[in-house]
Structures are given as C-alpha cells and as structure tokens.
Write a protein that holds these residues in place. Structure first.
Motif, short mmCIF file in Angstrom:
data_model
loop_
_atom_site.label_atom_id
_atom_site.label_comp_id
_atom_site.label_asym_id
_atom_site.label_seq_id
_atom_site.Cartn_x
_atom_site.Cartn_y
_atom_site.Cartn_z
N TRP A 120 6.76 -15.17 -3.19
CA TRP A 120 5.24 -15.88 -2.96
C TRP A 120 3.82 -15.87 -2.41
O TRP A 120 3.99 -14.37 -2.48
CB TRP A 120 6.36 -16.57 -1.46
CG TRP A 120 7.04 -17.33 -1.67
CD1 TRP A 120 8.55 -17.11 -1.76
CD2 TRP A 120 8.04 -19.22 -2.23
NE1 TRP A 120 9.35 -17.68 -1.91
CE2 TRP A 120 9.48 -19.60 -2.29
CE3 TRP A 120 6.45 -19.59 -2.76
CZ2 TRP A 120 9.63 -20.01 -2.72
CZ3 TRP A 120 7.66 -21.39 -2.21
CH2 TRP A 120 8.81 -20.98 -2.79
N GLN A 121 3.00 -16.70 -2.99
CA GLN A 121 1.44 -15.81 -3.01
C GLN A 121 0.54 -17.14 -2.43
O GLN A 121 0.77 -18.61 -3.35
CB GLN A 121 1.13 -15.06 -3.90
CG GLN A 121 -0.48 -14.76 -3.90
CD GLN A 121 -0.23 -13.86 -4.77
OE1 GLN A 121 0.37 -13.58 -5.88
NE2 GLN A 121 -1.19 -12.84 -4.94
N ASN B 33 0.30 -13.85 5.69
CA ASN B 33 1.19 -15.05 4.67
C ASN B 33 -0.19 -15.10 3.45
O ASN B 33 0.41 -15.92 2.85
CB ASN B 33 1.94 -15.88 5.19
CG ASN B 33 3.25 -15.52 6.44
OD1 ASN B 33 3.57 -14.36 5.47
ND2 ASN B 33 2.93 -15.64 7.56
N TYR B 34 -1.34 -14.96 4.00
CA TYR B 34 -2.71 -15.14 3.58
C TYR B 34 -2.66 -14.52 2.19
O TYR B 34 -4.43 -14.49 2.37
CB TYR B 34 -3.02 -16.52 3.76
CG TYR B 34 -3.80 -16.42 5.60
CD1 TYR B 34 -5.08 -15.44 5.53
CD2 TYR B 34 -2.60 -16.72 5.80
CE1 TYR B 34 -5.07 -15.04 6.33
CE2 TYR B 34 -3.72 -16.68 7.47
CZ TYR B 34 -4.78 -15.66 6.91
OH TYR B 34 -5.06 -15.71 9.09
N HIS C 269 -4.64 -11.77 -0.82
CA HIS C 269 -4.40 -11.40 -1.72
C HIS C 269 -2.88 -10.76 -2.39
O HIS C 269 -3.32 -11.44 -3.70
CB HIS C 269 -5.46 -10.59 -2.00
CG HIS C 269 -5.74 -9.28 -1.88
ND1 HIS C 269 -6.30 -8.70 -0.58
CD2 HIS C 269 -5.92 -8.40 -2.82
CE1 HIS C 269 -6.10 -7.43 -1.04
NE2 HIS C 269 -6.00 -7.33 -1.80
N LEU C 270 -2.20 -10.14 -1.86
CA LEU C 270 -0.54 -10.03 -2.78
C LEU C 270 0.35 -10.59 -2.09
O LEU C 270 0.41 -11.35 -0.78
CB LEU C 270 -0.77 -8.32 -2.00
CG LEU C 270 -1.96 -7.19 -2.44
CD1 LEU C 270 -1.26 -6.22 -1.34
CD2 LEU C 270 -2.12 -7.49 -3.83
N PRO C 271 0.76 -10.58 -3.16
CA PRO C 271 2.70 -11.61 -2.48
C PRO C 271 3.62 -10.78 -1.58
O PRO C 271 3.28 -9.75 -0.88
CB PRO C 271 3.15 -11.53 -3.76
CG PRO C 271 2.37 -10.62 -4.72
CD PRO C 271 1.71 -9.69 -4.38
N TYR D 38 6.30 -7.49 2.22
CA TYR D 38 5.08 -7.87 1.93
C TYR D 38 4.52 -6.37 1.46
O TYR D 38 4.98 -5.78 1.45
CB TYR D 38 4.19 -8.26 2.94
CG TYR D 38 4.30 -9.50 3.99
CD1 TYR D 38 3.96 -9.92 3.90
CD2 TYR D 38 5.39 -9.21 5.06
CE1 TYR D 38 3.97 -11.39 4.88
CE2 TYR D 38 5.45 -9.87 6.19
CZ TYR D 38 4.99 -11.42 5.75
OH TYR D 38 4.97 -12.89 6.12
N GLU D 39 3.86 -6.59 -0.04
CA GLU D 39 3.14 -6.14 -0.62
C GLU D 39 1.91 -4.71 0.11
O GLU D 39 2.47 -3.78 -0.74
CB GLU D 39 2.50 -6.45 -2.13
CG GLU D 39 2.64 -4.93 -3.16
CD GLU D 39 1.59 -6.55 -4.41
OE1 GLU D 39 1.06 -6.22 -5.24
OE2 GLU D 39 2.98 -6.63 -5.19
N LEU E 68 1.80 -22.51 -0.82
CA LEU E 68 2.33 -21.14 -1.05
C LEU E 68 3.50 -21.72 -2.46
O LEU E 68 3.69 -22.32 -2.89
CB LEU E 68 3.56 -20.39 0.37
CG LEU E 68 2.63 -19.88 1.35
CD1 LEU E 68 3.61 -19.60 2.08
CD2 LEU E 68 1.96 -18.89 1.11
N ARG F 183 5.75 -17.16 -7.53
CA ARG F 183 5.47 -17.34 -9.00
C ARG F 183 7.59 -16.15 -9.77
O ARG F 183 8.43 -16.67 -9.25
CB ARG F 183 5.31 -14.76 -8.61
CG ARG F 183 4.47 -14.64 -7.94
CD ARG F 183 3.93 -13.19 -8.29
NE ARG F 183 2.88 -13.07 -7.57
CZ ARG F 183 1.58 -11.75 -8.35
NH1 ARG F 183 2.73 -10.94 -8.53
NH2 ARG F 183 0.92 -11.39 -7.96
N LEU G 49 7.45 -7.48 -6.35
CA LEU G 49 6.63 -7.08 -5.19
C LEU G 49 6.51 -5.74 -6.87
O LEU G 49 6.81 -4.57 -6.61
CB LEU G 49 7.05 -6.46 -4.14
CG LEU G 49 7.26 -7.84 -3.19
CD1 LEU G 49 7.84 -7.37 -2.00
CD2 LEU G 49 6.03 -8.86 -3.66
#
Length: 289
Positions: free
Chosen positions: A52-53, A142-143, A145-147, A161-162, A256, A259, A266
């Motif tokens: 998700w992103q 959660n917000y 720039h990375l998914p 998280y990435e 969200l 992808r 990731l």
C-alpha cells in the motif's frame, strides 16, 4: 379556479413526497453501495494483505501548504544551509504543495508547542529524524513517499515499511502498557466491523509528523482506523491525543492505494549508509572536502 389550485397541490405533494416503495428502494440502493471487501485468511474480516502507498504530499507537511523552497530561508534555486555552507538545490529541493491531511486544516498546538514547531521548521535539515534515518514512528510511516506491506494471517498481522526496514507487529491480545518507549511504539488492534482499529502507545518523543517540524511528546496516543472502501482502496484515519503538545485531540485522514502487478513489492531503502557522513563525518581524521 378552486379545482385548478387543488389539482396543483396534489401534484406538488406527489413530486415532493416519495412513495414508501420508492423510499425503501433508495435505502436498499445506498446499502448496496457500501463496499464489502474480500475476506481475509480467517474468513471473517477484510483482507488487508498487499503493498500500500499514500499518494499525497503529507510527508513534507501534513497541514495545507503551497509549494515552497525546501528550507524556507529565501526563494530561488540557491539557499543557505545552517551548516555554514551553500547548497544549490533548484527545483529538486522544492516542497510540493498539498491540501493537507489534517481535518480542519490546522493542528491545535499549545502556544509553547507552536513556538517549538516553528523552531523545528526553521532548522529541519539538522533536526528532522528522517534526515538522520531514524525510524519514522506512527502515523508518519503510513504517508511517507515509500510504500509499506501488510502481512495478514489467520491470527496475526505485521506491517513492513520500505523506509529504513521499519516494522510493526500488530497485537490482537493486549499485553498491557509497553515496557519501554520506542520509535514505532506498541500497536494493539481489534476489529470494528470491517474496520481495523489500532491503538498505538509507548512511542518516544523523537519522531516528527513530517518535514515541516510538526512534532509531539512521549504522551502521544494514536488511534488508527483502517477501512477498505473499494477494490485496491483503503481509508486511513488517525486520532492524535497528546495533552502536553495539543489543546485537544485532532484527526488526520487520507486514502491508501494498493500497488498492482510488478509494483506490488518492497524495495530496500537501508538509509543508514546514506547518513553516515552527515552524522559521523566530523570524526574522520581527515574530513572529506
């Protein structure tokens, strides 16, 4: 004439007051419009698995803001950096404008906390924990720039998280207060219908909300609500409570997006190696030019 007026009145009533059958049909239509997400591994609750992103600019500033120079010190492509240097950033260093994700638009800081926020913003390149590759905390993770990826099994859930390899173990049995404060805190979850409600406590005071200096204390509690609202779409809401920093609880919300295809994975963003020179370069026997 009297019969004509009476006829118009009857027609008006017929137009403005829907028949019971029509009203019932309208209610059923609204009920049918409520999204029913595919069930997860337990067969009962929504399937949140996937990458998700967020697609917004909240990572730069969670409040509404216009596009601006990154350091806000002076306009133009060349800006002075607090570390006694001059850095030519050009458009690469600009902050994109955004509508913000804070409901009501403005964070309700106490007067003293707002002064601290302004000081943070003026020197964010030296102070923002993200610049130094510290873990982002909740809700910031959660917000960014990375998914991130949700791993949901029948009895457990993990969010990876990435950014910096951060992870959250989502607990469905409350173990009591967190033994120590940490960067990502302790997440305890329950289901409210098709909404996953996660209460996050035990966070330290070293994380920020964004690159604009918005911050909190170690008294912050975050209550997240994750609700699937359509295929590949989820609504995220977080209520922030921190009496040491804010005059009242406040809320942020945004969408969200899931992808798909080859993007549903990731990559690695192990940013420690990117900041070693920034944090420890002064310890070199022969500093780099």
């Amino acid at each position: 004439m009297n019969r004509f007026v009476a006829a118009l009145a009857v027609i008006g009533l017929a137009v403005t007051a829907p028949a019971p059958a029509a009203a019932q049909a309208q209610g059923k239509s609204k009920a049918a419009a409520v999204y029913k997400a595919p069930r997860g591994p337990d067969g009962k609750h929504p399937d949140l698995n996937g990458v998700w992103q967020a697609m917004n600019s909240a990572g730069w500033d969670i409040e509404p803001h216009a596009a601006r120079a990154a350091l806000q010190l002076r306009p133009g492509p060349v800006v002075p950096v607090p570390a006694k240097a001059v850095l030519a950033l050009g458009a690469v260093g600009a902050v994109p404008g955004g509508l913000g994700i804070v409901e009501g638009g403005e964070i309700p800081y106490t007067p003293e906390a707002k002064k601290q926020r302004d000081a943070n913003r003026a020197d964010y390149l030296n102070l923002d924990p993200e610049v130094k590759c510290y873990l982002p905390g909740v809700p910031r993770a959660n917000y960014m720039h990375l998914p991130f990826q949700v791993f949901q099994s029948e009895k457990s859930m993990l969010i990876a998280y990435e950014y910096a390899g951060a992870v959250r173990n989502i607990l469905f049995t409350d173990p009591g207060p967190a033994p120590v404060d940490s960067w990502m805190g302790q997440s305890v979850a329950k289901w409210d219908g098709d909404t996953l409600v996660v209460t996050v406590t035990g966070m330290n005071d070293r994380t920020w909300f964004d690159r604009a200096g918005n911050f909190h204390s170690d008294q912050m509690q975050v209550v997240e609500r994750w609700t699937p609202t359509g295929p590949g779409l989820m609504r995220y809401e977080a209520t922030i409570t921190d009496p040491a920093t804010f005059t009242r609880p406040w809320k942020m919300s945004f969408n969200l997006y899931k992808r798909q295809g080859e993007d549903a994975r990731l990559n690695q963003f192990k940013c420690v190696e990117f900041v070693e020179e920034l944090m420890y370069g002064d310890l070199r026997k022969e500093p780099l030019k």
